[in-house]
Design a protein around this motif. Structure first.
Motif, PDB file in Angstrom:
ATOM      1  N   GLY A   1      33.027   1.652  20.841  1.00 33.96           N
ATOM      2  CA  GLY A   1      33.924   1.864  20.172  1.00 33.96           C
ATOM      3  C   GLY A   1      33.936   1.828  18.244  1.00 33.96           C
ATOM      4  O   GLY A   1      32.885   0.550  18.063  1.00 33.96           O
ATOM      5  N   LEU A   2      35.264   2.086  17.692  1.00 36.32           N
ATOM      6  CA  LEU A   2      34.329   1.307  16.163  1.00 36.32           C
ATOM      7  C   LEU A   2      34.945   0.067  16.309  1.00 36.32           C
ATOM      8  O   LEU A   2      35.526   0.070  14.608  1.00 36.32           O
ATOM      9  CB  LEU A   2      34.839   2.013  15.648  1.00 36.32           C
ATOM     10  CG  LEU A   2      34.173   3.927  15.474  1.00 36.32           C
ATOM     11  CD1 LEU A   2      35.130   5.391  14.609  1.00 36.32           C
ATOM     12  CD2 LEU A   2      33.012   3.798  15.460  1.00 36.32           C
ATOM     13  N   GLY A   3      36.328  -0.182  17.455  1.00 30.94           N
ATOM     14  CA  GLY A   3      36.657  -1.582  16.877  1.00 30.94           C
ATOM     15  C   GLY A   3      38.319  -1.071  15.916  1.00 30.94           C
ATOM     16  O   GLY A   3      38.973  -2.330  15.695  1.00 30.94           O
TER      17      GLY A   3
ATOM     18  N   HIS B   1      40.042   9.066  14.776  1.00 33.20           N
ATOM     19  CA  HIS B   1      38.331   9.789  14.146  1.00 33.20           C
ATOM     20  C   HIS B   1      37.117   9.871  14.991  1.00 33.20           C
ATOM     21  O   HIS B   1      36.069  10.541  15.291  1.00 33.20           O
ATOM     22  CB  HIS B   1      37.486   8.601  13.371  1.00 33.20           C
ATOM     23  CG  HIS B   1      38.468   8.046  11.841  1.00 33.20           C
ATOM     24  ND1 HIS B   1      38.480   8.806  10.921  1.00 33.20           N
ATOM     25  CD2 HIS B   1      39.451   7.055  11.904  1.00 33.20           C
ATOM     26  CE1 HIS B   1      39.964   8.489  10.207  1.00 33.20           C
ATOM     27  NE2 HIS B   1      39.643   7.669  10.771  1.00 33.20           N
ATOM     28  N   HIS B   2      38.060   9.992  16.767  1.00 31.81           N
ATOM     29  CA  HIS B   2      36.914  10.349  17.407  1.00 31.81           C
ATOM     30  C   HIS B   2      37.144  11.369  18.200  1.00 31.81           C
ATOM     31  O   HIS B   2      37.591  12.638  17.975  1.00 31.81           O
ATOM     32  CB  HIS B   2      37.742  10.054  19.294  1.00 31.81           C
ATOM     33  CG  HIS B   2      37.650   7.956  19.025  1.00 31.81           C
ATOM     34  ND1 HIS B   2      36.561   7.407  18.403  1.00 31.81           N
ATOM     35  CD2 HIS B   2      38.592   7.211  19.216  1.00 31.81           C
ATOM     36  CE1 HIS B   2      37.061   6.020  18.970  1.00 31.81           C
ATOM     37  NE2 HIS B   2      38.041   5.779  18.816  1.00 31.81           N
TER      38      HIS B   2
ATOM     39  N   ILE C   1      38.309   9.305  25.412  1.00 29.64           N
ATOM     40  CA  ILE C   1      39.677   9.630  25.324  1.00 29.64           C
ATOM     41  C   ILE C   1      39.269   7.488  25.432  1.00 29.64           C
ATOM     42  O   ILE C   1      38.244   6.665  25.457  1.00 29.64           O
ATOM     43  CB  ILE C   1      40.019   9.366  26.728  1.00 29.64           C
ATOM     44  CG1 ILE C   1      38.741   8.870  27.991  1.00 29.64           C
ATOM     45  CG2 ILE C   1      39.530  11.319  26.160  1.00 29.64           C
ATOM     46  CD1 ILE C   1      39.681   9.646  29.002  1.00 29.64           C
ATOM     47  N   GLU C   2      40.314   7.239  24.874  1.00 23.79           N
ATOM     48  CA  GLU C   2      40.924   5.418  24.658  1.00 23.79           C
ATOM     49  C   GLU C   2      42.140   5.403  25.643  1.00 23.79           C
ATOM     50  O   GLU C   2      43.034   5.956  26.463  1.00 23.79           O
ATOM     51  CB  GLU C   2      41.700   5.455  23.239  1.00 23.79           C
ATOM     52  CG  GLU C   2      40.151   5.570  22.321  1.00 23.79           C
ATOM     53  CD  GLU C   2      40.926   5.552  21.165  1.00 23.79           C
ATOM     54  OE1 GLU C   2      40.939   4.272  20.399  1.00 23.79           O
ATOM     55  OE2 GLU C   2      41.793   6.057  20.194  1.00 23.79           O
TER      56      GLU C   2
ATOM     57  N   ASN D   1      37.008   2.220  25.104  1.00 25.70           N
ATOM     58  CA  ASN D   1      36.347   4.190  25.280  1.00 25.70           C
ATOM     59  C   ASN D   1      35.878   3.805  26.480  1.00 25.70           C
ATOM     60  O   ASN D   1      34.852   4.104  26.403  1.00 25.70           O
ATOM     61  CB  ASN D   1      35.853   3.866  23.914  1.00 25.70           C
ATOM     62  CG  ASN D   1      36.734   3.378  22.800  1.00 25.70           C
ATOM     63  OD1 ASN D   1      37.178   4.138  22.006  1.00 25.70           O
ATOM     64  ND2 ASN D   1      36.933   2.487  22.196  1.00 25.70           N
ATOM     65  N   VAL D   2      36.229   5.794  26.433  1.00 26.53           N
ATOM     66  CA  VAL D   2      35.282   6.242  27.688  1.00 26.53           C
ATOM     67  C   VAL D   2      34.850   7.540  26.586  1.00 26.53           C
ATOM     68  O   VAL D   2      35.673   8.488  26.563  1.00 26.53           O
ATOM     69  CB  VAL D   2      36.037   6.251  29.367  1.00 26.53           C
ATOM     70  CG1 VAL D   2      35.407   6.909  30.124  1.00 26.53           C
ATOM     71  CG2 VAL D   2      36.435   5.136  29.342  1.00 26.53           C
ATOM     72  N   LYS D   3      33.396   7.764  26.979  1.00 30.70           N
ATOM     73  CA  LYS D   3      33.129   9.094  26.549  1.00 30.70           C
ATOM     74  C   LYS D   3      32.654   9.997  27.834  1.00 30.70           C
ATOM     75  O   LYS D   3      32.339  10.027  29.117  1.00 30.70           O
ATOM     76  CB  LYS D   3      31.527   9.115  26.106  1.00 30.70           C
ATOM     77  CG  LYS D   3      30.909  10.467  26.127  1.00 30.70           C
ATOM     78  CD  LYS D   3      29.409  10.387  25.407  1.00 30.70           C
ATOM     79  CE  LYS D   3      28.794  11.424  24.953  1.00 30.70           C
ATOM     80  NZ  LYS D   3      27.314  11.002  24.121  1.00 30.70           N
TER      81      LYS D   3
END
Length: 212
Positions: A93-95, A181-182, A187-188, A124-126
């Protein structure tokens, strides 16, 4: 398809195998109703072609057996259905999740509404395209916990929806911020502990998120 308790009783008594020798008074006693009501219900089954009274007793007809099987299949699909799930690949992720999950305005609500204090970070899962297409139905199938937005200093933090779920039996929640921003395929997931460390996962590993 409505469920008929008398039809169910006849099936349980194996009237689909051999005629059942039982009076309407006895049927009524088993069903918690009067003899008159049991007789009326049996007549209704006969008029629908589901049961018949013969010299040997009460029997289910072919149509009655077929309807009983349909009821069984319908109930089985409800109670033995596979849980709704999404599958994807762990990605970095972006932190931002670490920062947001450290805020008391979110942590206190998550603890109260989800029953755990969140680890300071998100998984974070793509999702693959076919899984991303299922995301909307997945989310509509559950009632989310609403984590309200709040102000802290001069900043405001937005509302987010949290959907209880599990990953390999570990309790967690899929969070959907109203501002993010995702891209939609990311998904988080939050949990009480680091999911990567607890489950021994790393970026690129596959995970399955089960609703509920």
């Amino acid at each position: 398809m409505p469920m008929d308790e008398l039809l169910l009783l006849l099936a349980r008594k194996k009237a689909h195998i051999a005629p059942l020798r039982m009076t309407t008074a006895e049927l009524g006693s088993l069903l918690g109703m009067s003899q008159q009501n049991a007789s009326r219900r049996l007549s209704e089954l006969e008029s629908r072609g589901l049961a018949e009274r013969t010299k040997k007793g009460i029997a289910l007809t072919k149509k009655g057996i077929s309807e009983s099987h349909s009821l069984y299949s319908e109930l089985k699909s409800v109670f033995e259905a596979e849980p709704l799930s999404l599958s994807g690949t762990i990605t970095s992720g972006l932190g931002e999740g670490r920062y947001y999950m450290s805020l008391s305005g979110y942590k206190s609500q998550i603890r109260k509404k989800l029953g755990f204090s969140p680890f300071e970070g998100t998984l974070n899962v793509k999702l693959a395209p076919q899984e991303a297409a299922k995301k909307s139905s997945f989310l509509k199938s559950a009632e989310p916990a609403i984590i309200k937005g709040f102000s802290q200093g001069e900043r405001t933090f937005g509302e987010l929806y949290a959907y209880p779920c599990t990953i390999e039996g570990m309790k967690c929640a899929l969070i959907v911020p109203l501002r993010t921003h995702h891209p939609s395929e990311i998904i988080e997931i939050i949990s009480a502990a680091s999911l990567k460390k607890t489950l021994g996962k790393r970026d690129g590993d596959k995970v399955r998120i089960e609703l509920g």
